[in-house]
Design a protein around this motif. Sequence first.
Motif, PDB file in Angstrom:
ATOM      1  N   THR A 159      81.851  94.738  27.210  1.00 39.07           N
ATOM      2  CA  THR A 159      81.545  93.376  27.675  1.00 39.07           C
ATOM      3  C   THR A 159      80.056  93.186  27.929  1.00 39.07           C
ATOM      4  N   THR A 160      79.529  92.053  27.456  1.00 37.39           N
ATOM      5  CA  THR A 160      78.195  91.617  27.863  1.00 37.39           C
ATOM      6  C   THR A 160      78.365  90.672  29.042  1.00 37.39           C
ATOM      7  N   LEU A 161      77.687  90.995  30.151  1.00 37.15           N
ATOM      8  CA  LEU A 161      77.714  90.115  31.321  1.00 37.15           C
ATOM      9  C   LEU A 161      76.605  89.087  31.121  1.00 37.15           C
ATOM     10  N   LEU A 162      77.001  87.846  30.851  1.00 42.61           N
ATOM     11  CA  LEU A 162      76.032  86.795  30.512  1.00 42.61           C
ATOM     12  C   LEU A 162      75.785  85.916  31.743  1.00 42.61           C
ATOM     13  N   HIS A 163      74.597  86.056  32.338  1.00 41.60           N
ATOM     14  CA  HIS A 163      74.246  85.267  33.524  1.00 41.60           C
ATOM     15  C   HIS A 163      73.656  83.939  33.070  1.00 41.60           C
ATOM     16  N   THR A 164      74.310  82.864  33.464  1.00 39.89           N
ATOM     17  CA  THR A 164      73.910  81.536  32.997  1.00 39.89           C
ATOM     18  C   THR A 164      72.973  80.882  34.022  1.00 39.89           C
ATOM     19  N   SER A 165      72.450  79.719  33.650  1.00 41.30           N
ATOM     20  CA  SER A 165      71.511  78.979  34.507  1.00 41.30           C
ATOM     21  C   SER A 165      72.025  77.565  34.743  1.00 41.30           C
ATOM     22  N   PHE A 166      71.370  76.903  35.668  1.00 43.94           N
ATOM     23  CA  PHE A 166      71.621  75.489  35.988  1.00 43.94           C
ATOM     24  C   PHE A 166      71.535  74.650  34.713  1.00 43.94           C
ATOM     25  N   TYR A 167      72.610  73.894  34.435  1.00 45.44           N
ATOM     26  CA  TYR A 167      72.570  73.056  33.222  1.00 45.44           C
ATOM     27  C   TYR A 167      71.686  71.831  33.503  1.00 45.44           C
ATOM     28  N   TRP A 168      70.767  71.518  32.636  1.00 44.59           N
ATOM     29  CA  TRP A 168      70.032  70.253  32.749  1.00 44.59           C
ATOM     30  C   TRP A 168      71.012  69.081  32.584  1.00 44.59           C
ATOM     31  N   ASP A 169      72.127  69.337  31.904  1.00 44.60           N
ATOM     32  CA  ASP A 169      73.170  68.298  31.737  1.00 44.60           C
ATOM     33  C   ASP A 169      73.705  67.827  33.101  1.00 44.60           C
ATOM     34  N   ASN A 170      73.458  68.611  34.172  1.00 42.67           N
ATOM     35  CA  ASN A 170      73.888  68.153  35.500  1.00 42.67           C
ATOM     36  C   ASN A 170      73.204  66.844  35.881  1.00 42.67           C
ATOM     37  N   PHE A 171      72.045  66.566  35.271  1.00 45.99           N
ATOM     38  CA  PHE A 171      71.369  65.293  35.543  1.00 45.99           C
ATOM     39  C   PHE A 171      72.154  64.127  34.931  1.00 45.99           C
ATOM     40  N   ILE A 172      73.064  64.441  33.983  1.00 47.18           N
ATOM     41  CA  ILE A 172      73.901  63.392  33.362  1.00 47.18           C
ATOM     42  C   ILE A 172      75.289  63.353  34.004  1.00 47.18           C
ATOM     43  N   HIS A 173      75.929  64.537  34.082  1.00 50.36           N
ATOM     44  CA  HIS A 173      77.367  64.571  34.381  1.00 50.36           C
ATOM     45  C   HIS A 173      77.714  64.962  35.810  1.00 50.36           C
ATOM     46  N   PHE A 174      76.813  65.583  36.528  1.00 46.98           N
ATOM     47  CA  PHE A 174      77.219  66.238  37.775  1.00 46.98           C
ATOM     48  C   PHE A 174      76.667  65.499  38.994  1.00 46.98           C
ATOM     49  N   GLY A 175      76.215  64.274  38.782  1.00 46.43           N
ATOM     50  CA  GLY A 175      75.733  63.459  39.904  1.00 46.43           C
ATOM     51  C   GLY A 175      74.410  63.924  40.475  1.00 46.43           C
ATOM     52  N   MET A 176      73.626  64.692  39.696  1.00 49.04           N
ATOM     53  CA  MET A 176      72.367  65.208  40.229  1.00 49.04           C
ATOM     54  C   MET A 176      71.152  64.467  39.668  1.00 49.04           C
ATOM     55  N   GLY A 177      71.403  63.388  38.923  1.00 51.84           N
ATOM     56  CA  GLY A 177      70.309  62.659  38.287  1.00 51.84           C
ATOM     57  C   GLY A 177      69.469  61.877  39.294  1.00 51.84           C
ATOM     58  N   PRO A 178      68.377  61.288  38.816  1.00 50.34           N
ATOM     59  CA  PRO A 178      67.502  60.541  39.718  1.00 50.34           C
ATOM     60  C   PRO A 178      68.230  59.375  40.382  1.00 50.34           C
ATOM     61  N   ARG A 179      68.032  59.226  41.669  1.00 41.71           N
ATOM     62  CA  ARG A 179      68.609  58.097  42.431  1.00 41.71           C
ATOM     63  C   ARG A 179      67.479  57.371  43.152  1.00 41.71           C
ATOM     64  N   LYS A 180      67.695  56.076  43.351  1.00 39.91           N
ATOM     65  CA  LYS A 180      66.694  55.283  44.054  1.00 39.91           C
ATOM     66  C   LYS A 180      66.725  55.610  45.543  1.00 39.91           C
ATOM     67  N   GLY A 181      65.583  55.970  46.103  1.00 32.59           N
ATOM     68  CA  GLY A 181      65.495  56.262  47.531  1.00 32.59           C
ATOM     69  C   GLY A 181      65.218  54.995  48.320  1.00 32.59           C
ATOM     70  N   PRO A 182      65.129  55.121  49.663  1.00 27.99           N
ATOM     71  CA  PRO A 182      64.888  53.952  50.513  1.00 27.99           C
ATOM     72  C   PRO A 182      63.586  53.242  50.155  1.00 27.99           C
TER      73      PRO A 182
END
Length: 316
Positions: A159-182
């Motif tokens: 087995t190769t243990l493949l350590h993954t990283s934060f998906y940039w796609d989280n800015f689209i699908h995971f609610g982490m995209g830019p939001r308007k602040g106060p």
Amino acid sequence: MPSPKIITVLGATGAQGGGLVRAIQNDPSGAFRARAVTRDLGTDKARALAALGAEVVSGDVDDPASLDRAFAGAHGAFCVTFFWAHFSPEKELAEARAMATAARKAGVRHAIWSTLEDTRRWVPLTDNRMPTLMGKYKVPHFDAKGEANAFFTDAGVPTTLLHTSFYWDNFIHFGMGPRKGPDGRLAITLPMGAKKLPGIAAEDIGRCAYGIFQQGDVLAGKSVGVAGEHLTGAEMAAALGRALGREVVYNAIPPSVYRGLGFPGADDLGNMFQFKHDFNDVFCQARSVEFSRSVNPQLQSFATWLAANAKRIPLE
Ligand SMILES: NC(=O)c1ccc[n+]([C@@H]2O[C@H](COP(=O)([O-])OP(=O)(O)OC[C@H]3O[C@@H](n4cnc5c(N)ncnc54)[C@H](OP(=O)(O)O)[C@@H]3O)[C@@H](O)[C@H]2O)c1
């Protein structure tokens, strides 16, 4: 011409597995063929994989007999678990154990296990810098994956243990995209201070996995990590701003505040970012951009990914 080697792909209709199926099927050499596992053969995503020439088969990680069928005769297997479908580290452990068992029974020559660090190695439960969650975890969706590495190695699966990283796609699908602040400005909010966050286009994880399979068993038994770039919050905000044509600022908040944001999994992600922040050198060193490019020459930078995807980022 020898018949293509079969690679069974879990999560094939999802981000990581989907990238791998597309990488395999788009390789003109035809050296491998993807066996894409899905619970529902009738979805558009499943049909799209079949249209690429993948063998699409029915399987559910909760049904061991279906996994045995999906793994039978396969040369390789890509194993990924589904934490965000249920938020349970125990269920994730059971999923990984089922995959490792099926891989052992089928005698696969090379498995790739999509894993993450067991953060308790660096932050034992007695360390109160972050709360212990669900009784025995610091970062449940990391710790369970790291703990599950042993299922594959103990089963004797190469087995190769493949350590993954934060998906940039989280800015689209995971609610982490830019939001308007106060103040009316768009902001991304992360508890990373000035530290760098290894990130990647989700599609590139699968492409890197294919590069690892293509190297034969060279990387079996090894631990590797992938990232497209290591960027600070300020660098990501600036790149988002350039791609969107609007100012985006970086709102650095403490992990304790992030943990309290109130969405499901906020405490897990707050601890995760704190781990990435507090052990930044260890975390970044485990995810080499150079290695990632060596197995995936198409590896995207954040700017390249944004050029293709910025228009998909929802803006409030
Ligand atoms: N978001 C991030 O930044 C990030 C970074 C690193 C690692 N991760 C990890 O990535 C993992 C998820 O991978 P992903 O993002 O590629 O997944 P995804 O895009 O959410 O897709 C998951 C796929 O898994 C399949 N699936 C779900 N439950 C299943 C079951 N019981 N049996 C068989 N298949 C099942 C589904 O396929 P069907 O519906 O077709 O069956 C689905 O398409 C998580 O464990 C997460 O912790 C995420």
